[in-house]
Design a protein around this motif. Structure first.
Motif, mmCIF file in Angstrom:
data_model
loop_
_atom_site.group_PDB
_atom_site.id
_atom_site.type_symbol
_atom_site.label_atom_id
_atom_site.label_comp_id
_atom_site.label_asym_id
_atom_site.label_seq_id
_atom_site.Cartn_x
_atom_site.Cartn_y
_atom_site.Cartn_z
ATOM 1 N N ASP A 23 -4.681 6.726 -8.607
ATOM 2 C CA ASP A 23 -5.204 7.237 -7.341
ATOM 3 C C ASP A 23 -4.814 8.711 -7.172
ATOM 4 N N ASN A 57 -3.085 18.468 -7.962
ATOM 5 C CA ASN A 57 -2.361 17.394 -7.265
ATOM 6 C C ASN A 57 -1.320 16.812 -8.213
ATOM 7 N N ASN A 113 -4.051 3.139 0.497
ATOM 8 C CA ASN A 113 -4.610 2.506 -0.707
ATOM 9 C C ASN A 113 -3.582 1.580 -1.360
ATOM 10 N N THR A 122 -5.325 10.617 -4.805
ATOM 11 C CA THR A 122 -4.982 11.004 -3.428
ATOM 12 C C THR A 122 -3.632 10.419 -2.991
ATOM 13 N N MET A 123 -2.843 9.994 -3.967
ATOM 14 C CA MET A 123 -1.500 9.484 -3.678
ATOM 15 C C MET A 123 -0.539 10.654 -3.870
ATOM 16 N N TYR A 124 0.101 11.067 -2.795
ATOM 17 C CA TYR A 124 0.843 12.325 -2.860
ATOM 18 C C TYR A 124 2.366 12.161 -2.931
ATOM 19 N N ASP A 125 2.859 10.924 -3.030
ATOM 20 C CA ASP A 125 4.313 10.736 -3.154
ATOM 21 C C ASP A 125 4.721 11.159 -4.568
ATOM 22 N N THR A 159 -11.560 4.202 -4.558
ATOM 23 C CA THR A 159 -11.414 5.174 -5.648
ATOM 24 C C THR A 159 -12.400 4.895 -6.798
ATOM 25 N N ASP A 205 1.256 5.410 1.369
ATOM 26 C CA ASP A 205 1.072 6.035 2.684
ATOM 27 C C ASP A 205 -0.394 6.325 2.991
ATOM 28 N N ASN A 206 -1.214 6.538 1.941
ATOM 29 C CA ASN A 206 -2.635 6.853 2.173
ATOM 30 C C ASN A 206 -3.462 5.598 2.457
ATOM 31 N N THR A 249 0.846 -1.210 0.000
ATOM 32 C CA THR A 249 0.000 0.000 0.000
ATOM 33 C C THR A 249 0.878 1.257 0.000
#
Ligand SMILES: NC(=O)c1ccc[n+]([C@@H]2O[C@H](COP(=O)([O-])OP(=O)(O)OC[C@H]3O[C@@H](n4cnc5c(N)ncnc54)[C@H](O)[C@@H]3O)[C@@H](O)[C@H]2O)c1
Length: 336
Positions: A102, A158, A55, A104-107, A202, A52-53, A50
């Motif tokens: 995704d 984003n 998912n 909302t994946m911020y890496d 998602t 960090d979020n 997964t």
């Protein structure tokens, strides 16, 4: 429905992300309509890793491909040895859907390496073989840009949207140097339809609200959902866009939406109407206010002109087509 005269039979077609939502629908489209095509699905599939979020790192699922009879190549886009292997296939078409989807994946490092850096190899492969490359860009490139969202006026909010925008810039730069290349980026807006279930949280609100209602619950929406409108596009129209993009009148970047924004409230209401329920709506505070898109609506005039793309499925019709699958999933995957 056959969407073009392109002679896909007898051809070798690469579909990356083919174990995911859009890619698997594309794989079945070719299998159904072009039984003599050789279809190769490339996907990482899922494991238990997964981000960090919380998912999954990749949403590919073998169940999306039950019934698929082509070849599967389980591989990571980030594997540098992949490209030599792909050269050996002699592909005639590339449909590149694989990505970290995704939003909302911020890496930023992993997002840009996976979505953007690897895209360069597909461009090189397409140029080397002089074959069409159709790839998934995104409506997320627009971020909070004003509606109707138009190619050339982007403002991603984003790193996912940024990664797709930079793919589009790479395409433009390539097309300047190779004006005859057939490369088309498709900016999908909010896609919904069969085979999205394994995207978990998602997946579209159509599926999520459908399952809430089937569970006998009052659908949950943010306060003011009758004014939060998006361009929801049914999977069949996304497939149509991909097929037409394989032989475009003009290479480039195009929106794939209906051109007609609808509200989240309408989704809940249409679902309730078609399911014969009357649970009302449960409103909750919107925690994202300030960074939330209140209106997305694709400018599709250039897509009609450059691809011959015409959306055919309204929200009412899309939900009607999708409902049997929503019910089936509820019985077989949710209730168990
Ligand atoms: N569904 C939408 O509403 C929407 C909107 C705009 C853009 N898109 C884009 O469309 C494409 C398809 O989206 P989707 O909704 O089918 O998402 P999805 O997550 O179901 O499909 C993406 C697939 O890519 C695979 N993948 C991820 N990382 C990989 C890697 N490193 N190597 C190989 N495969 C990898 C996943 O396993 C998955 O099967 C994506 O590029 C996405 O960004 C989707």
């Amino acid at each position: 429905m056959i969407y073009s005269d392109e002679p896909f039979n007898g051809k070798t077609i690469l579909i990356t992300g083919g174990a995911g939502f859009i890619g698997s629908n594309l794989a079945f489209y070719f299998q159904r309509h072009y039984p003599d095509a050789k279809i190769v699905v490339l996907d990482l599939f899922r494991n238990n890793e997964t981000f960090d979020n919380g998912n999954l790192k990749s949403f590919g699922h073998f169940k999306n491909l039950l019934g698929f009879t082509g070849e599967i190549l389980c591989a990571d886009l980030n594997d540098p040895t992949l490209w030599e292997r792909l050269r050996g296939y002699g592909f005639d078409y590339i449909f590149h859907q694989a990505a970290i989807s995704d939003t909302t994946m911020y890496d930023q490092t992993i997002m840009l390496q996976t979505n953007l850096n690897t895209f360069k190899y597909f461009i090189d492969l397409a140029l080397e073989r002089n074959i069409p490359l159709v790839y998934a860009s995104s409506g997320a490139t627009y971020g909070d840009a004003e509606a109707p969202q138009t190619v050339g006026r982007e403002a991603p909010q984003n790193v996912y949207g940024f990664s797709k925008l930079m793919m589009d810039h790479l395409t433009r730069d390539t097309l300047k140097r190779y004006p005859d290349a057939k490369i088309v980026g498709l900016r999908y807006f909010n896609v919904y339809g069969p085979r999205e279930f394994y995207k978990n949280k998602t997946a579209s609100m159509v599926l999520q609200l459908g399952h809430q209602i089937l569970a006998g619950k009052t659908p949950k929406l943010f306060t003011g959902s009758d004014t939060i409108r998006r361009d929801f596009i049914y999977i069949d129209d996304v497939i149509q866009a991909n097929i037409k993009a394989a032989n475009p009148r003009q290479s480039g970047i195009y929106n794939v939406g209906t051109g007609n924004a609808r509200s989240f409230q309408e989704i809940a209401d249409i679902l309730q109407e078609q399911l014969g329920t009357d649970y009302g709506t449960d409103y909750i505070d919107n925690p994202y206010i300030g960074s939330y898109q209140f209106l997305t609506e694709a400018d599709i005039a250039p897509s009609i002109e450059g691809l011959g793309y015409t959306p055919q499925v309204t929200l009412e019709e899309g939900i009607r087509r999708y409902l049997p699958e929503i019910k089936h999933l509820f019985q077989t995957e949710v209730k168990r």
